[in-house]
Enzyme design. Structure first.
Site, short mmCIF file in Angstrom:
data_model
loop_
_atom_site.label_atom_id
_atom_site.label_comp_id
_atom_site.label_asym_id
_atom_site.label_seq_id
_atom_site.Cartn_x
_atom_site.Cartn_y
_atom_site.Cartn_z
N LYS B 79 1.14 5.99 5.06
CA LYS B 79 2.32 5.51 4.21
C LYS B 79 2.13 6.31 2.92
O LYS B 79 0.78 6.13 2.42
CB LYS B 79 2.33 4.15 3.98
CG LYS B 79 3.48 3.56 3.47
CD LYS B 79 3.59 2.00 2.88
CE LYS B 79 4.77 1.65 2.21
NZ LYS B 79 4.57 0.07 2.46
N SER B 154 9.13 -2.13 3.67
CA SER B 154 9.07 -0.86 2.95
C SER B 154 8.33 0.26 4.03
O SER B 154 8.59 1.39 3.83
CB SER B 154 8.48 -0.88 1.80
OG SER B 154 7.24 -1.39 1.52
N SER B 178 6.38 -6.27 4.25
CA SER B 178 6.74 -4.67 4.29
C SER B 178 5.86 -3.95 5.50
O SER B 178 6.10 -2.80 5.82
CB SER B 178 6.36 -3.79 3.04
OG SER B 178 7.32 -3.91 2.02
#
Lengths: 479, 486, 102
Positions: B79, B154, B178
Site C-alpha cells: 500500500k 482505504s 481499512s
C-alpha cells in the site's frame, strides 16, 4: 526605572534549557552545537512521514536530578502531549511536550535576596520537551536549519514570585548556576542553551488580583532580561497611570532598539490544541531510579554557600564569587585539600585563577595548572622562598606552558635570596652610589627609605627577600 | 500451470519455489504480466516497479539456492502508505506526489529481509481516509468483481490487487476497517492485528492510536504466514509490543471443538443487506457443526463507535497532517509570504475528504470544544473497550458481518460523507478497543459480489482468530470464485 | 447542492477560524460546503450526549503502558543530502522559505 511606588510588578519566568546529552531526545542524532546546517538530522527529527519518537533515557535521569534539587515532586507517571502550531522550524507542525501531567511538579529555588538572606522562589513545574530548529532571516527569504530540532529541553516555570528586574536576574543566575553544578546544562545563553521568556504584569500596590500580562520572548542575556523587564514595567505603569488598560500580548525583545514590540506572526498560535501524544506511552521511571539519582546528586550553590560561611568564615562577597561556578569552588577546595590555608586559597582563586580563566577561551580546568601545582607554588611563598609577585609571574607562565611549579620557578630564576651577606653586599653598593640621598635621610627625610628598598630590589632583580632587605637597610642607615 | 503462476497462494508458491519448479524471476514476471493485463481496468497500482522487482527476484533466486527465508521470491504489493526507500511514496495525495523516502518502513524492511519481491505501490484513499478508494488523488480503483463498483477502502488497491491475482499478497493498514472492509468487498482475507502487534514505523500516520498494519491474502494460511513475518517488537516504535510472536501457521489445525463464539445482537439490525445476514448465519451454522458453541452476546456501546471514532481519528489526524507544509518535502505552492505558503500548499495538496477531516479534528481539539468533543469521545472509548472485555469473559471470539453491504457503486456515497462513514460501522469499534480482527469471504450475493465475515479476538488473540477462520475456510461449501471482471 | 440544512452546529465564522488554525486556504464555496458537512457530522456526534460519562476515565491509548527508552547513544551519521533531497527550495545546506515576519 522601577515601577513608581503606587504600582507593583509581578513577574514569572519560563526558562528553557538544553540538556547535556550525547544524542537528541527522540532519535539517535548528535545533540551538538556548531555543525553546518542540516547535518545532525534524520527522518525522525525532520518530521518525515511515518516516523516515530523513541525517548532518550538520559533525559529522564537529568530531569529527575533537577527536580530533586529544586524540591519538586517527581511524578511516577507523566504524559507527553502534542502542542500544535505551524512554524517553519517546527518540522512536525507540533512539538512533543508535556502538558497536563509533567514530570516535576512544584518545588522552589533559593535565591540570595537583597539583604543576603535566602529567598524561596516557588516553581510551578518542570517538564520535558523537544527543541525546534532555527530560522535565520535574510532580506529576501528565511532559511531553516534543523540541527537543533529534537534537542532535549527542560522548561522550568516559576510562580509569579518575582517583583523586580533585579530579582528576576538573581533568580536566573541562581538557576543557571544550579543547572551547571548539576552538569545538566551548559547554560550557554549565546548559543541558546539557556533561554528565558518573562511574563510581566503590573498592578496597584496592595491589589491581590494579577493584571493582564505581557509575555516577552527572545531574552538571551541577563542584561536583556533586566532591560526588557524594566522597559515593560515602565510601559505598563505608564498605561495604567494614564487610565488605560494593558492588553494581554506577546512581545519580542528587540536588542538593537532596546524595546519590546508586539509579535505579528503568531497571531493564530494562541490555540495550541494540546492532546496526549499517541506515539509515546506514558513515561514511568523504573523502580529505584529516583532514589539512585538522589544518592548521586551533586552539591548545589545554596548548600555550598552555607558550608563556606560555616567552615571558612568567608565574606559574603568571597562566597558569591567562589560559588558562582562550580569549577571555581571545586578548585578553591582542591587548594585547601592540598594544604593551602583557606584565606590564601580564597584570595588566590578569586584573583589569579579567575583572571587566568577569564583570559582563556578554554574551560577553567584546562586554562589553569592543576591545583597540586598551584599549592606547591603557594607553599613556596609561605616559606619565603619566592615572593608573592614571583608566584604570580610563575603562575601566569605555568598557565601558558603547562610546566610544573618547581621547574617554572627555577627556569624564571624566581627563587628568593634571603642570604644576609649577599643582601648586605647589594645594600652597600646602593648606599655607596647614593651618598646625597643617604645624607638627606640621616638629616630626617625618612620617606627616602622606600627609595633605598626599591634600588636594592632592582639591583637584585627582585629576588631579594624584602623582609631581610628592610632589616639590613635599617641597620646600615642608622646614624 | 506456468502461464498462470500469478494464481498461486503464498504457501503453494513457497513450496514450489523451494522445489525449484519455477524461479522467483518467472513468478515475478507472471505477476508483472498480469499487472499489465488488468491494470487498465483496475487502477490498483500507483507505481509499478518492474525492473526493481526483477532485480529482487533474481536475488531471491540466489538465496533460494541455499536455504531461503519464509517469503523468498514471493511478490507482495505494498500500500502506498508505507515508506519505501528510494521508491516514491505518495499516500495517494498530491501533497506527496513526488516524495521519495530515504528510509524503509519497518515492515517493508522485514519483508525485504524475508526475501519478498515488491512489484509496486498500491492505490488507496488519500492518507487512508475513506472507505471506497475514491478519495485517491490519482483516480479510484475498481472492484475486480464489478468494475462499476468500489473495492472498498482505504486499502482498496491492496484488496483489488490480491483479488485480481496481481500479487500473491499485499500490505494494508487499518484505522477503522481499512483492511477488513476492502477485503470483504473484494473477497480476500485481511487481518487487522492487535494494536501494538506490528510496528507502525514508516507508515504514514493517519490516527496514531488506531492505525495498525496487516496483510491481505488469498487464504487464511497465507495471512498466518504473513503475520509471522510482520509482527514483533521494533525499537523504532515506542508503542510496539515486545511479546514473542507465535507460529500462527502451526496453530491452523482445524480444531474448534467447544470454542465459544459470541454473536453481538447489536450487529444484526437495521440497514443490513439480507444476503449478508444469511451468509454470516450460514457460516455460524458450519462452525457449530464443527463443534463450536455459538451464543448471543451484547456490545451495548457499539452504536456510539462511529461518532467516537470520527472525533478521535480526526483529532489525531489534524496533528499528523500538520507536517505537510511545503517546507522540507512534498508539494509547495507559489507564495509571497509564509502564511500564503501554508494555506495554499495545503489547499492545493489535500483533497476534499482530507480537508474535511482536518477541519473536524482541529475543531474537536480547539479551545472551548476539547472537553465537549475530544475528551468526551475518549471517555466513550473507555466504555467501548469495557464492552469487549465483558464479552470476552463469555466467549473466545466474536463473529459479525464485516460490512453491512457488498460492494457499492462508484459515486454512490461520495456526496454524503456520513453515509460513507457508516459503511465501517462493524469494524470501527475494534480499532477503538485495539483488538485483532479478520475478514474473510463467506459467500456471494445475487450479483456475484463477495460477502465478508469478521472474526474478532481478544488482545493478542490472532492465533485463535486464524484457527477459526481456517476451520471456516476448510468447511466452505463452494470454492473461492475468481473475479468476473478481469 | 440542494441539501436538507442540518441544524447549524458551526457558523461560517467558526469554519474560517478552524481553517486558519489548520492553515487551509478555502474559497467561499468550500467554506459553505464544509459548514454544511461539519454541521451534519457534529449533529450525528450529538448522539454521545445520550451517555452518562460521570466517573468514566478517558482512554487515549490502547497499547502497553510505560514508554520504552533508548540509551543516550549517537547512532546517526550526518546526512545533509538525504535530508535535503526532497526540499522544494534550498540554499546551500539550508531549507529556504518565504521571508518570515516576526
Amino acid at each position: 526605572m522601577a515601577a513608581s511606588s503606587a504600582y507593583e510588578a509581578v513577574i514569572g519566568l519560563e526558562v528553557h534549557t538544553q540538556l547535556l546529552t550525547r544524542s537528541k531526545i527522540f532519535c539517535g542524532c548528535a545533540n551538538a552545537f556548531g555543525a553546518p546546517p542540516n547535518h545532525h538530522v534524520c527522518p525522525v527529527c525532520m518530521g518525515m512521514p511515518g516516523v516515530l519518537p523513541v525517548f532518550n533515557r538520559r533525559v529522564l535521569e537529568l530531569t529527575i536530578r533537577v527536580g530533586l534539587t529544586a524540591h519538586s515532586q517527581i511524578a511516577e507517571r507523566s504524559v507527553f502531549a502534542r502542542k500544535n502550531y505551524f512554524y517553519p522550524d517546527l518540522p512536525k507542525g507540533y512539538q512533543i511536550s508535556q502538558y497536563e501531567r509533567p514530570l516535576c511538579v512544584g518545588g522552589y529555588i533559593e535565591v540570595p535576596g537583597a539583604d543576603g538572606a535566602p529567598r524561596k522562589i516557588r516553581l510551578t513545574r518542570i517538564h520535558i520537551e523537544e527543541d525546534a530548529g532555527k530560522n535565520i532571516h535574510r532580506p529576501e527569504a528565511s532559511l531553516v536549519d534543523f540541527n537543533r530540532s529534537g534537542a532535549p529541553l527542560l522548561e522550568i516555570v516559576s510562580e509569579p514570585d518575582l517583583h523586580s528586574a533585579e530579582e528576576a536576574a538573581a533568580y536566573l543566575r541562581e538557576l543557571r548556576a544550579m543547572l551547571r553544578y548539576l552538569e545538566v546544562s551548559d547554560g550557554n545563553m549565546e548559543e541558546g542553551s539557556f533561554r528565558c521568556d518573562a511574563n510581566v504584569s503590573v498592578r496597584p500596590r496592595g491589589a491581590s488580583e494579577l493584571g493582564a500580562k505581557t509575555e516577552i520572548k527572545n531574552l538571551n542575556s541577563f542584561k536583556f532580561v533586566e532591560k526588557a523587564i524594566n522597559h515593560e514595567i515602565a510601559r505598563q505603569t505608564a498605561v495604567l497611570q494614564a487610565g488605560g488598560k494593558v492588553e494581554q500580548q506577546t512581545h519580542l525583545w528587540d536588542a538593537e532598539r532596546e524595546e519590546t514590540r508586539p509579535m505579528r506572526s503568531k497571531e493564530y498560535a494562541h490555540d495550541y490544541r494540546y492532546f496526549p501524544e499517541p506515539d509515546l506511552p506514558e513515561l514511568q521511571a523504573p523502580p529505584g531510579l529516583v532514589e539512585a539519582i538522589r544518592a548521586q546528586t551533586p552539591e548545589v550553590p545554596s548548600a555550598r554557600r552555607a558550608r563556606y560561611a560555616r567552615d571558612f568564615g568567608l565574606s559574603a562577597y568571597a562566597i558569591e564569587v567562589l560559588t558562582q561556578e562550580r569549577e571555581v569552588g571545586d578548585y578553591f577546595e582542591a587548594l585547601i585539600k592540598a594544604g593551602v590555608h583557606h584565606k590564601a586559597a580564597a584570595n588566590w582563586t578569586m584573583s589569579e585563577v579567575l583572571r587566568a580563566a577569564n583570559a582563556s577561551d578554554q574551560p577553567l580546568i584546562r586554562a589553569i595548572p592543576a591545583a597540586a601545582q598551584t599549592a606547591t607554588l603557594l607553599k613556596l611563598v609561605e616559606q619565603n622562598r619566592i615572593s608573592l609577585n614571583g608566584a604570580k609571574t610563575a603562575f601566569a607562565a605555568m598557565c601558558k606552558s603547562g610546566q610544573d611549579a618547581a621547574a617554572t620557578v627555577s627556569a624564571l630564576g624566581l627563587a628568593q635570596v634571603s642570604d644576609e651577606a649577599a643582601i648586605a653586599e647589594a645594600c652597600d653598593l646602593v648606599l655607596s652610589t647614593e651618598t646625597d640621598k643617604v645624607a638627606e635621610y640621616r638629616a630626617g627625610h625618612e620617606k627616602l627609605f622606600g627609595f633605598f628598598v626599591g634600588r636594592v630590589m632592582k639591583t637584585t632583580q627582585g629576588k631579594a627577600n624584602p623582609k631581610v632587605v628592610n632589616e639590613v637597610l635599617k641597620r646600615k642607615l642608622a646614624p | 500451470m506456468n502461464n498462470e503462476l500469478f494464481r498461486l497462494t503464498i504457501s503453494q508458491a513457497q513450496a514450489a519455489l523451494r522445489r525449484r519448479e519455477f524461479s522467483a524471476v518467472e513468478l515475478t514476471r507472471a505477476c508483472l504480466e498480469r499487472i499489465s493485463a488488468v491494470e487498465p481496468k483496475l487502477n490498483a497500482f500507483l507505481t509499478v516497479a518492474e525492473s526493481e522487482a526483477l532485480i529482487q527476484a533474481a536475488a531471491a533466486d540466489r538465496r533460494l539456492a541455499n536455504g531461503a527465508p519464509a517469503l523468498c521470491g514471493i511478490p507482495i504489493g505494498i500500500k502506498d502508505i508505507f515508506a519505501t526507500r528510494g521508491m516514491r511514496t505518495t499516500c495517494a495525495s498530491r501533497i506527496l506526489e513526488n516524495f521519495v523516502p530515504p528510509f524503509d518502513a519497518t515492515v517493508v524492511a522485514r519483508l525485504r529481509e524475508a526475501g519478498a519481491v515488491f512489484p509496486g505501490k498500491l492505490n488507496m484513499d488519500e492518507f487512508a481516509m475513506g472507505s471506497s478508494t475514491e478519495n485517491s488523488a490519482f483516480g479510484p480503483t475498481r472492484n475486480p468483481y464489478d468494475l462499476a463498483r468500489v473495492p472498498g477502502g482505504s486499502s482498496g488497491g491492496s484488496a483489488a490487487a490480491v483479488a485480481a491475482d496481481e500479487c500473491l499478497a499485499a500490505l494494508g493498514t487499518d484505522t477503522g476497517g481499512s483492511i477488513r472492509q476492502p477485503a470483504a468487498l473484494c473477497g480476500v482475507v485481511g487481518i487487522k492485528p492487535t494494536y501494538s502487534r506490528v510496528s507502525r514505523y514508516g507508515v504514514v500516520a493517519f490516527a496514531s492510536s488506531l492505525d495498525q498494519v496487516g496483510p491481505l491474502t488469498k487464504t487464511v494460511r497465507d495471512s498466518a504466514i504473513m503475520m509471522r513475518a510482520l509482527a514483533g517488537v521494533d525499537p523504532r516504535d515506542s508503542t510496539c509490543s515486545a511479546r514473542p510472536v507465535p507460529d500462527y501457521e502451526a496453530a491452523l489445525n482445524g480444531e474448534i471443538k467447544n470454542l465459544r463464539i459470541g454473536v453481538p445482537k447489536e450487529f444484526f439490525v437495521e440497514g443490513m443487506q439480507p444476503v449478508v445476514d444469511s451468509a454470516v448465519r450460514a457460516a455460524l451454522k458450519r462452525l457449530e457443526a464443527d463443534g463450536a458453541a455459538v451464543g448471543e452476546i451484547s456490545l451495548p456501546h457499539s452504536q456510539y463507535a462511529v461518532a467516537t471514532y470520527y472525533l478521535i481519528a480526526t483529532a489525531e489526524a489534524s496533528a499528523n497532517l500538520a507536517r505537510y507544509d511545503g517546507v522540507r518535502y512534498g508539494l509547495r505552492a507559489e507564495a509571497d509570504d509564509l502564511s500564503e505558503l501554508y494555506g495554499r500548499t495545503r489547499a492545493q495538496g489535500f483533497g476534499p475528504e482530507v480537508k474535511r477531516r482536518i477541519m473536524l479534528g482541529t475543531f474537536a481539539l480547539s479551545s472551548g470544544y476539547y472537553d465537549a468533543y475530544y475528551l468526551k469521545a475518549q471517555r466513550v472509548r473507555t466504555l467501548i473497550r469495557r464492552d469487549f472485555e465483558a464479552a470476552f469473559g463469555a466467549c473466545d471470539v466474536i463473529v459479525t458481518p464485516t460490512s453491512p453491504t457488498t460492494a457499492f457503486r462508484l459515486g454512490e456515497k461520495t456526496q454524503d460523507p456520513l453515509q460513507m462513514y457508516l459503511s465501517d460501522i462493524f469494524t470501527i469499534s475494534v480499532n477503538l478497543a485495539g483488538l485483532p480482527a479478520l475478514s474473510m469471504p463467506c459467500g456471494y450475493d445475487g450479483n456475484g459480489l463477495p460477502i465478508g465475515l469478521q472474526i474478532i479476538g481478544p488482545a493478542f488473540g490472532e492465533g485463535v482468530i486464524l484457527r477459526v477462520a481456517d476451520a471456516l475456510e476448510r468447511s466452505a461449501p463452494v470454492p473461492r470464485r475468481r473475479p468476473a471482471a478481469v | 447542492m440542494p441539501v436538507r440544512m442540518a441544524e447549524t452546529k458551526i457558523g461560517l465564522d467558526g469554519v474560517r477560524h478552524v481553517a486558519r488554525l489548520a492553515r487551509l486556504e478555502l474559497d467561499a464555496e468550500q467554506e459553505a460546503r464544509l459548514q454544511h458537512d461539519l454541521s451534519a457530522i457534529l449533529e450525528y456526534i450529538e448522539k454521545l450526549n445520550e451517555l452518562d460519562l460521570g466517573g468514566v476515565e478517558p482512554t487515549a491509548q490502547v497499547g502497553e503502558a510505560g514508554t520504552p527508552m533508548r540509551d543516550d547513544v549517537v547512532t546517526n551519521q550526518p546526512a545533509a543530502e538525504a535530508a535535503l533531497a526532497n526540499a522544494p527550495a534550498r540554499e546551500g545546506f539550508w531549507f529556504k522559505v518565504p521571508k518570515i515576519i516576526e
